[in-house]
Design a protein around this motif. Structure first.
Motif, PDB file in Angstrom:
ATOM      1  N   GLN A  86       0.940  -1.087   0.113  1.00 40.05           N
ATOM      2  CA  GLN A  86      -0.013   0.045  -0.042  1.00 40.05           C
ATOM      3  C   GLN A  86       0.931   1.251   0.059  1.00 40.05           C
ATOM      4  O   GLN A  86       0.383   2.243  -0.618  1.00 40.05           O
ATOM      5  CB  GLN A  86      -1.000  -0.019   1.077  1.00 40.05           C
ATOM      6  CG  GLN A  86      -2.042  -0.867   0.868  1.00 40.05           C
ATOM      7  CD  GLN A  86      -3.009  -1.372   1.985  1.00 40.05           C
ATOM      8  OE1 GLN A  86      -3.435  -0.243   2.689  1.00 40.05           O
ATOM      9  NE2 GLN A  86      -3.253  -2.603   2.204  1.00 40.05           N
ATOM     10  N   ALA A  87       2.109   1.059   0.571  1.00 41.96           N
ATOM     11  CA  ALA A  87       2.683   2.314   0.643  1.00 41.96           C
ATOM     12  C   ALA A  87       3.440   2.781  -0.968  1.00 41.96           C
ATOM     13  O   ALA A  87       3.525   3.786  -1.520  1.00 41.96           O
ATOM     14  CB  ALA A  87       4.239   2.234   1.313  1.00 41.96           C
ATOM     15  N   VAL A  88       3.550   1.585  -1.762  1.00 39.25           N
ATOM     16  CA  VAL A  88       4.073   1.705  -3.070  1.00 39.25           C
ATOM     17  C   VAL A  88       2.743   2.264  -3.983  1.00 39.25           C
ATOM     18  O   VAL A  88       2.933   3.158  -4.800  1.00 39.25           O
ATOM     19  CB  VAL A  88       4.363   0.427  -3.797  1.00 39.25           C
ATOM     20  CG1 VAL A  88       4.722   0.407  -5.416  1.00 39.25           C
ATOM     21  CG2 VAL A  88       5.768   0.023  -3.120  1.00 39.25           C
ATOM     22  N   LEU A  89       1.505   1.556  -3.508  1.00 42.07           N
ATOM     23  CA  LEU A  89       0.390   2.008  -4.426  1.00 42.07           C
ATOM     24  C   LEU A  89       0.215   3.490  -4.073  1.00 42.07           C
ATOM     25  O   LEU A  89      -0.216   4.291  -5.023  1.00 42.07           O
ATOM     26  CB  LEU A  89      -0.946   1.433  -3.855  1.00 42.07           C
ATOM     27  CG  LEU A  89      -2.322   1.870  -4.180  1.00 42.07           C
ATOM     28  CD1 LEU A  89      -2.194   1.471  -5.885  1.00 42.07           C
ATOM     29  CD2 LEU A  89      -3.294   0.996  -3.566  1.00 42.07           C
ATOM     30  N   LYS A  90       0.281   4.047  -2.823  1.00 44.14           N
ATOM     31  CA  LYS A  90       0.069   5.500  -2.566  1.00 44.14           C
ATOM     32  C   LYS A  90       1.205   6.262  -3.351  1.00 44.14           C
ATOM     33  O   LYS A  90       0.914   7.420  -3.859  1.00 44.14           O
ATOM     34  CB  LYS A  90       0.411   5.792  -1.170  1.00 44.14           C
ATOM     35  CG  LYS A  90       0.177   7.141  -0.389  1.00 44.14           C
ATOM     36  CD  LYS A  90       0.337   7.250   0.732  1.00 44.14           C
ATOM     37  CE  LYS A  90       0.010   8.633   1.447  1.00 44.14           C
ATOM     38  NZ  LYS A  90       0.156   8.836   2.866  1.00 44.14           N
ATOM     39  N   GLU A  91       2.520   5.955  -3.437  1.00 42.54           N
ATOM     40  CA  GLU A  91       3.487   6.605  -4.302  1.00 42.54           C
ATOM     41  C   GLU A  91       3.136   6.613  -5.672  1.00 42.54           C
ATOM     42  O   GLU A  91       3.459   7.609  -6.448  1.00 42.54           O
ATOM     43  CB  GLU A  91       4.921   5.789  -4.014  1.00 42.54           C
ATOM     44  CG  GLU A  91       6.070   6.479  -4.687  1.00 42.54           C
ATOM     45  CD  GLU A  91       7.282   5.934  -4.309  1.00 42.54           C
ATOM     46  OE1 GLU A  91       8.369   6.354  -5.070  1.00 42.54           O
ATOM     47  OE2 GLU A  91       7.435   4.996  -3.607  1.00 42.54           O
ATOM     48  N   LEU A  92       2.563   5.835  -6.158  1.00 42.85           N
ATOM     49  CA  LEU A  92       2.058   5.713  -7.529  1.00 42.85           C
ATOM     50  C   LEU A  92       1.104   6.638  -7.948  1.00 42.85           C
ATOM     51  O   LEU A  92       0.933   7.097  -8.896  1.00 42.85           O
ATOM     52  CB  LEU A  92       1.597   4.182  -7.934  1.00 42.85           C
ATOM     53  CG  LEU A  92       1.004   4.001  -9.316  1.00 42.85           C
ATOM     54  CD1 LEU A  92       2.253   4.090 -10.513  1.00 42.85           C
ATOM     55  CD2 LEU A  92       0.602   2.610  -9.614  1.00 42.85           C
ATOM     56  N   VAL A  93       0.044   6.668  -6.828  1.00 44.65           N
ATOM     57  CA  VAL A  93      -1.066   7.589  -7.061  1.00 44.65           C
ATOM     58  C   VAL A  93      -0.571   8.984  -6.787  1.00 44.65           C
ATOM     59  O   VAL A  93      -0.907   9.902  -7.454  1.00 44.65           O
ATOM     60  CB  VAL A  93      -2.233   7.431  -5.939  1.00 44.65           C
ATOM     61  CG1 VAL A  93      -3.141   8.606  -6.118  1.00 44.65           C
ATOM     62  CG2 VAL A  93      -2.992   6.094  -6.337  1.00 44.65           C
ATOM     63  N   GLN A  94       0.510   9.229  -6.053  1.00 42.80           N
ATOM     64  CA  GLN A  94       1.085  10.549  -5.843  1.00 42.80           C
ATOM     65  C   GLN A  94       1.687  11.043  -7.223  1.00 42.80           C
ATOM     66  O   GLN A  94       1.699  12.262  -7.671  1.00 42.80           O
ATOM     67  CB  GLN A  94       2.183  10.703  -4.636  1.00 42.80           C
ATOM     68  CG  GLN A  94       1.478  10.444  -3.404  1.00 42.80           C
ATOM     69  CD  GLN A  94       2.310  10.251  -2.073  1.00 42.80           C
ATOM     70  OE1 GLN A  94       3.574   9.617  -2.484  1.00 42.80           O
ATOM     71  NE2 GLN A  94       2.307  10.880  -0.961  1.00 42.80           N
ATOM     72  N   GLU A  95       2.511  10.099  -7.843  1.00 40.61           N
ATOM     73  CA  GLU A  95       3.146  10.499  -9.015  1.00 40.61           C
ATOM     74  C   GLU A  95       2.030  10.629 -10.090  1.00 40.61           C
ATOM     75  O   GLU A  95       2.514  11.640 -10.733  1.00 40.61           O
ATOM     76  CB  GLU A  95       3.957   9.526  -9.332  1.00 40.61           C
ATOM     77  CG  GLU A  95       5.276   9.184  -8.515  1.00 40.61           C
ATOM     78  CD  GLU A  95       6.179  10.516  -8.169  1.00 40.61           C
ATOM     79  OE1 GLU A  95       6.322  11.057  -9.592  1.00 40.61           O
ATOM     80  OE2 GLU A  95       6.584  10.980  -7.088  1.00 40.61           O
ATOM     81  N   SER A  96       1.106  10.051  -9.893  1.00 38.30           N
ATOM     82  CA  SER A  96       0.104  10.425 -11.111  1.00 38.30           C
ATOM     83  C   SER A  96      -0.739  11.690 -10.866  1.00 38.30           C
ATOM     84  O   SER A  96      -0.822  12.379 -11.930  1.00 38.30           O
ATOM     85  CB  SER A  96      -0.862   9.237 -11.256  1.00 38.30           C
ATOM     86  OG  SER A  96      -2.006   9.418 -11.989  1.00 38.30           O
ATOM     87  N   VAL A  97      -0.913  11.931  -9.695  1.00 37.76           N
ATOM     88  CA  VAL A  97      -1.462  13.220  -9.455  1.00 37.76           C
ATOM     89  C   VAL A  97      -0.526  14.444  -9.739  1.00 37.76           C
ATOM     90  O   VAL A  97      -1.031  15.340 -10.434  1.00 37.76           O
ATOM     91  CB  VAL A  97      -1.776  13.308  -8.005  1.00 37.76           C
ATOM     92  CG1 VAL A  97      -2.411  14.663  -7.370  1.00 37.76           C
ATOM     93  CG2 VAL A  97      -3.088  12.229  -7.743  1.00 37.76           C
ATOM     94  N   LYS A  98       0.733  14.154  -9.325  1.00 34.99           N
ATOM     95  CA  LYS A  98       1.549  15.288  -9.675  1.00 34.99           C
ATOM     96  C   LYS A  98       1.881  15.546 -11.167  1.00 34.99           C
ATOM     97  O   LYS A  98       1.801  16.649 -11.730  1.00 34.99           O
ATOM     98  CB  LYS A  98       3.021  14.899  -9.184  1.00 34.99           C
ATOM     99  CG  LYS A  98       4.059  15.799  -9.240  1.00 34.99           C
ATOM    100  CD  LYS A  98       5.379  15.574  -8.739  1.00 34.99           C
ATOM    101  CE  LYS A  98       5.763  14.293  -8.094  1.00 34.99           C
ATOM    102  NZ  LYS A  98       7.103  13.953  -7.603  1.00 34.99           N
ATOM    103  N   HIS A  99       1.854  14.343 -12.024  1.00 36.24           N
ATOM    104  CA  HIS A  99       1.688  14.443 -13.339  1.00 36.24           C
ATOM    105  C   HIS A  99       0.598  15.249 -13.874  1.00 36.24           C
ATOM    106  O   HIS A  99       0.644  16.245 -14.797  1.00 36.24           O
ATOM    107  CB  HIS A  99       1.892  12.978 -14.028  1.00 36.24           C
ATOM    108  CG  HIS A  99       1.914  12.919 -15.584  1.00 36.24           C
ATOM    109  ND1 HIS A  99       2.874  13.354 -16.095  1.00 36.24           N
ATOM    110  CD2 HIS A  99       0.730  12.478 -16.426  1.00 36.24           C
ATOM    111  CE1 HIS A  99       2.796  13.283 -17.625  1.00 36.24           C
ATOM    112  NE2 HIS A  99       1.377  12.655 -17.758  1.00 36.24           N
ATOM    113  N   VAL A 100      -0.632  15.034 -13.589  1.00 38.23           N
ATOM    114  CA  VAL A 100      -1.786  15.634 -14.025  1.00 38.23           C
ATOM    115  C   VAL A 100      -1.815  17.052 -13.380  1.00 38.23           C
ATOM    116  O   VAL A 100      -2.081  17.776 -14.544  1.00 38.23           O
ATOM    117  CB  VAL A 100      -3.123  14.723 -13.213  1.00 38.23           C
ATOM    118  CG1 VAL A 100      -4.256  15.739 -13.744  1.00 38.23           C
ATOM    119  CG2 VAL A 100      -3.244  13.480 -14.056  1.00 38.23           C
TER     120      VAL A 100
END
Length: 173
Positions: free
Chosen positions: A153-167
């Motif tokens: 779940q920490a990796v999942l959160k990091e993936l979501v953070q990177e996606s949000v930053k990209h958008v």
């Protein structure tokens, strides 16, 4: 014999479903669909009611956990986009074709087969995160999870953070 078909006139802004009666030569328009119109929009429906209606207890629990994680990452309150997507924030996109609309910055949906997370921009550049994530599959922008316990779940959160930053950086549409 009657024929039922979709007709895509040019430009492809509208699809028309017609019924053609060969005997009489008559044509009946059954349905028109505006292809340029975005069908997934905020509805104002209750996110909590939607998630509480998820029959599978584990998927319901996982959905609330993803909701809290996305709320924390985005700083946004969730809202229903269409009948089955929980979205956070929004951004405006416009394609080279001229089609434009609004979409959630990040979203998810508790589908029958999977818990689906929509990672806008796709997965290019996230290969290392995906390798560390755990059991999952992907589509173009979809991350499919059978259950939250299958992934880090920490990796999942990091993936979501990177996606949000990209958008939010303006690299979308």
């Amino acid at each position: 014999m009657d024929y039922l078909c979709w007709v895509d006139p040019k430009p492809p802004a509208m699809r028309v479903k017609i019924l053609y009666n060969k005997r009489s030569g008559s044509v009946q328009i059954l349905k028109e669909h505006n292809m340029a119109e975005n069908q997934t929009r905020p509805t104002g429906a209750s996110v909590v009611d939607f998630l509480n209606a998820v029959e599978d207890e584990r998927k319901r629990r996982d959905s609330f956990a993803v909701l809290e994680m996305m709320r924390e990452v985005t700083g946004e309150e969730p809202q229903m986009w269409g009948p089955g997507i929980v979205g956070f924030g929004s951004y405006h996109y416009q394609y080279a074709s001229g089609r434009e609309g609004d979409s959630p910055v990040v979203s998810f949906s508790p589908r029958k087969q999977n818990l689906t997370l929509y990672i806008n921009g796709g997965f290019e550049g996230y290969e290392a995160l995906l390798q560390r994530l755990g059991r999952h599959t992907t589509g173009k922008v979809c991350l499919y999870l059978k259950k939250l316990d299958d992934v880090d779940q920490a990796v999942l959160k990091e993936l979501v953070q990177e996606s949000v930053k990209h958008v939010r950086s303006g690299h979308m549409g």
